[in-house]
Design a protein around this motif. Sequence first.
Motif, PDB file in Angstrom:
ATOM      1  N   ARG B   9      39.989  75.280  32.622  1.00 17.92           N
ATOM      2  CA  ARG B   9      40.302  74.714  33.597  1.00 17.92           C
ATOM      3  C   ARG B   9      39.578  73.453  34.229  1.00 17.92           C
ATOM      4  O   ARG B   9      40.672  72.556  33.838  1.00 17.92           O
ATOM      5  N   GLN B  12      41.903  71.207  31.936  1.00 18.53           N
ATOM      6  CA  GLN B  12      43.324  71.070  32.630  1.00 18.53           C
ATOM      7  C   GLN B  12      43.404  70.515  33.964  1.00 18.53           C
ATOM      8  O   GLN B  12      44.264  69.116  33.709  1.00 18.53           O
ATOM      9  N   VAL B  13      42.581  70.509  35.258  1.00 16.77           N
ATOM     10  CA  VAL B  13      42.333  69.103  35.710  1.00 16.77           C
ATOM     11  C   VAL B  13      41.962  68.144  35.165  1.00 16.77           C
ATOM     12  O   VAL B  13      42.855  67.105  36.269  1.00 16.77           O
ATOM     13  N   PHE B  14      41.825  67.898  34.728  1.00 17.55           N
ATOM     14  CA  PHE B  14      40.870  66.081  34.689  1.00 17.55           C
ATOM     15  C   PHE B  14      42.467  66.045  33.350  1.00 17.55           C
ATOM     16  O   PHE B  14      42.598  64.291  33.450  1.00 17.55           O
ATOM     17  N   PHE B  16      45.595  66.657  33.809  1.00 19.88           N
ATOM     18  CA  PHE B  16      46.491  66.420  35.014  1.00 19.88           C
ATOM     19  C   PHE B  16      46.192  64.846  35.599  1.00 19.88           C
ATOM     20  O   PHE B  16      46.750  63.931  35.867  1.00 19.88           O
ATOM     21  N   ALA B  17      44.585  64.833  35.724  1.00 19.06           N
ATOM     22  CA  ALA B  17      44.612  63.350  36.408  1.00 19.06           C
ATOM     23  C   ALA B  17      45.008  62.593  35.493  1.00 19.06           C
ATOM     24  O   ALA B  17      45.586  61.228  36.448  1.00 19.06           O
ATOM     25  N   GLU B  20      48.324  61.670  35.058  1.00 17.34           N
ATOM     26  CA  GLU B  20      49.075  60.571  36.815  1.00 17.34           C
ATOM     27  C   GLU B  20      48.881  59.595  36.707  1.00 17.34           C
ATOM     28  O   GLU B  20      49.409  58.697  37.398  1.00 17.34           O
ATOM     29  N   ALA B  21      47.381  59.157  37.102  1.00 15.83           N
ATOM     30  CA  ALA B  21      47.370  57.995  36.866  1.00 15.83           C
ATOM     31  C   ALA B  21      48.525  57.284  35.148  1.00 15.83           C
ATOM     32  O   ALA B  21      48.905  55.913  35.788  1.00 15.83           O
ATOM     33  N   TYR B  24      51.643  56.289  37.397  1.00 20.48           N
ATOM     34  CA  TYR B  24      51.458  55.276  38.276  1.00 20.48           C
ATOM     35  C   TYR B  24      50.941  53.959  37.986  1.00 20.48           C
ATOM     36  O   TYR B  24      51.471  52.818  37.937  1.00 20.48           O
ATOM     37  N   ALA B  34      43.090  51.559  39.901  1.00 16.57           N
ATOM     38  CA  ALA B  34      44.310  52.787  38.539  1.00 16.57           C
ATOM     39  C   ALA B  34      43.467  52.599  37.549  1.00 16.57           C
ATOM     40  O   ALA B  34      43.422  53.608  36.331  1.00 16.57           O
ATOM     41  N   TYR B  37      40.113  54.530  37.157  1.00 18.64           N
ATOM     42  CA  TYR B  37      40.176  55.950  37.265  1.00 18.64           C
ATOM     43  C   TYR B  37      40.936  56.115  36.252  1.00 18.64           C
ATOM     44  O   TYR B  37      39.850  57.438  35.509  1.00 18.64           O
ATOM     45  N   TYR B  41      38.149  59.096  33.410  1.00 18.61           N
ATOM     46  CA  TYR B  41      38.849  60.588  33.549  1.00 18.61           C
ATOM     47  C   TYR B  41      39.507  60.504  32.494  1.00 18.61           C
ATOM     48  O   TYR B  41      38.930  62.014  31.259  1.00 18.61           O
TER      49      TYR B  41
END
Lengths: 147, 83
Positions: B9, B12-14, B16-17, B20-21, B24, B34, B37, B41
């Motif tokens: 889990r 998956q969270v990291f 995704f982050a 996203e970054a 961007y 950015a 970040y 991650y």
Amino acid sequence: MEYNNDNRTPLDRLTDDFLSELLDDNFDDHGENVFYPGNVRRAQRKNKNSREYYRPVNSEVQTENDGCDCHNSVSECGCGSCESFKSPHLHGVPLAMVYSPHQEWENIYDAEVGLERGTIFKCLDFPFMNAACDCAFNGRSQGCSRR
Amino acid sequence: MNDKKRLMRQIQVFSFAVYEAALYLDGHPNDKKAMEYYNKYSDKLAELTEKYEHSFGPLTIKGNKGHAWKWTESAWPWEYSCD
């Protein structure tokens, strides 16, 4: 028209002669458009690259800029006559172009929250509310700006 | 939730982050915040992936490097195990 061996760009092919043929057909001897008499006047032949060149001029000429702050001349400002450009966010922007506001790096969700929301950017988090508002169910039509 | 699921889990969270970054940054290549970040991650993700793969086997083909082709040894994604 000879198309073979003609290496001119499409814009260059629009010579004054060619345009006369095209445009004059639609205008009668008094300069009135045959399809919209009294409504459309032939644009003055200015610079070929000017927007004014191709756009028919409304016979009710605006003497002022109608409060528009688009920095264009009166003849080039198409803003005043369209309701859609009375919106404060879109005031003065030209027609037929797509704009996207610039996103900044701000309001970043925690990574775990981001996965739940489907984005780490709070500014891009638009939960589906089953309509922009419930006007449709109350029988009201467009124009509602309620979120 | 056992260790394996908890770790999965977090991965998956990291990841995704990170994606996203990355998206961007594609539009804002010079944005320093950015970039920080993204680096932060990415590192966390690499660390967690390493930890997961050490205990539970490869997650991607890169995890097979240096060992045998191990990821055929554990369940394929469609072969659920009850745990």
